[in-house]
Scaffold this motif. Structure first.
Motif, PDB file in Angstrom:
ATOM      1  N   HIS A   1       6.815  -4.461  -4.351  1.00  0.00           N
ATOM      2  CA  HIS A   1       6.903  -4.992  -5.713  1.00  0.00           C
ATOM      3  C   HIS A   1       8.095  -4.462  -6.494  1.00  0.00           C
ATOM      4  N   SER A   2       8.424  -3.184  -6.336  1.00  0.00           N
ATOM      5  CA  SER A   2       9.472  -2.592  -7.168  1.00  0.00           C
ATOM      6  C   SER A   2      10.656  -2.128  -6.328  1.00  0.00           C
ATOM      7  N   ALA A   3      11.828  -2.265  -6.906  1.00  0.00           N
ATOM      8  CA  ALA A   3      13.065  -1.934  -6.198  1.00  0.00           C
ATOM      9  C   ALA A   3      13.155  -0.447  -5.875  1.00  0.00           C
ATOM     10  N   GLU A   4      12.804   0.380  -6.812  1.00  0.00           N
ATOM     11  CA  GLU A   4      12.948   1.827  -6.656  1.00  0.00           C
ATOM     12  C   GLU A   4      11.648   2.516  -6.256  1.00  0.00           C
ATOM     13  N   CYS A   5      10.664   1.739  -5.824  1.00  0.00           N
ATOM     14  CA  CYS A   5       9.344   2.285  -5.454  1.00  0.00           C
ATOM     15  C   CYS A   5       8.750   3.092  -6.602  1.00  0.00           C
ATOM     16  N   ASP A   6       8.944   2.587  -7.818  1.00  0.00           N
ATOM     17  CA  ASP A   6       8.453   3.289  -9.002  1.00  0.00           C
ATOM     18  C   ASP A   6       7.409   2.488  -9.771  1.00  0.00           C
TER      19      ASP A   6
ATOM     20  N   ILE B   1       9.218   6.955   1.210  1.00  0.00           N
ATOM     21  CA  ILE B   1      10.340   6.170   0.687  1.00  0.00           C
ATOM     22  C   ILE B   1      11.298   5.813   1.819  1.00  0.00           C
ATOM     23  N   LEU B   2      11.580   6.760   2.703  1.00  0.00           N
ATOM     24  CA  LEU B   2      12.439   6.454   3.847  1.00  0.00           C
ATOM     25  C   LEU B   2      11.830   5.367   4.723  1.00  0.00           C
ATOM     26  N   GLU B   3      10.550   5.445   4.929  1.00  0.00           N
ATOM     27  CA  GLU B   3       9.869   4.453   5.757  1.00  0.00           C
ATOM     28  C   GLU B   3       9.910   3.065   5.118  1.00  0.00           C
TER      29      GLU B   3
ATOM     30  N   GLU C   1       0.826  -1.213   0.000  1.00  0.00           N
ATOM     31  CA  GLU C   1       0.000   0.000   0.000  1.00  0.00           C
ATOM     32  C   GLU C   1       0.863   1.267   0.000  1.00  0.00           C
ATOM     33  N   LEU C   2       1.947   1.269   0.795  1.00  0.00           N
ATOM     34  CA  LEU C   2       2.847   2.439   0.793  1.00  0.00           C
ATOM     35  C   LEU C   2       3.480   2.630  -0.572  1.00  0.00           C
ATOM     36  N   GLU C   3       3.862   1.527  -1.199  1.00  0.00           N
ATOM     37  CA  GLU C   3       4.477   1.613  -2.520  1.00  0.00           C
ATOM     38  C   GLU C   3       3.502   2.228  -3.529  1.00  0.00           C
ATOM     39  N   LYS C   4       2.252   1.815  -3.503  1.00  0.00           N
ATOM     40  CA  LYS C   4       1.247   2.375  -4.412  1.00  0.00           C
ATOM     41  C   LYS C   4       1.085   3.874  -4.172  1.00  0.00           C
TER      42      LYS C   4
END
Length: 92
Positions: free
Chosen positions: A73-78, A28-30, A6-9
């Motif tokens: 899901h993604s390495a770079e939160c992208d 992103i830090l979290e 959810e944070l990534e989304k």
């Protein structure tokens, strides 16, 4: 569902909004606070393996393990979720 899904989304959505950059960086830090420990674990997981010679099933299994370790899901939160992007993230 992954731990930080959810944070990534939310981060992916905030990337498009230039007025919410502070919130995005805070998230992103979290979401990445344990990444150094996770990288060490994943380096051990991929050590000595030639990813390009693995079957697609083995690559998918490895990708699933890596996502589970990092909890997103993604390495770079992208939102870009490929095994290659994770390998580059882990090895850099």
């Amino acid at each position: 569902m992954l731990k930080h899904e959810e944070l990534e989304k939310e981060i992916v959505a905030l990337r498009a909004n230039t007025t919410k950059k502070d919130k995005m960086y805070q998230l992103i830090l979290e979401i990445t606070q344990d990444d150094f420990d996770n990288m060490d674990l994943c380096r051990k997981l991929i050590r000595g393996k030639d990813i390009n010679k693995m079957s697609s099933v083995k690559q998918t299994q490895l990708l699933t393990k890596i996502k589970g370790i990092f909890g997103r899901h993604s390495a770079e939160c992208d939102g870009y979720s490929t095994l290659q992007s994770w390998i580059e993230y882990i090895q850099d």
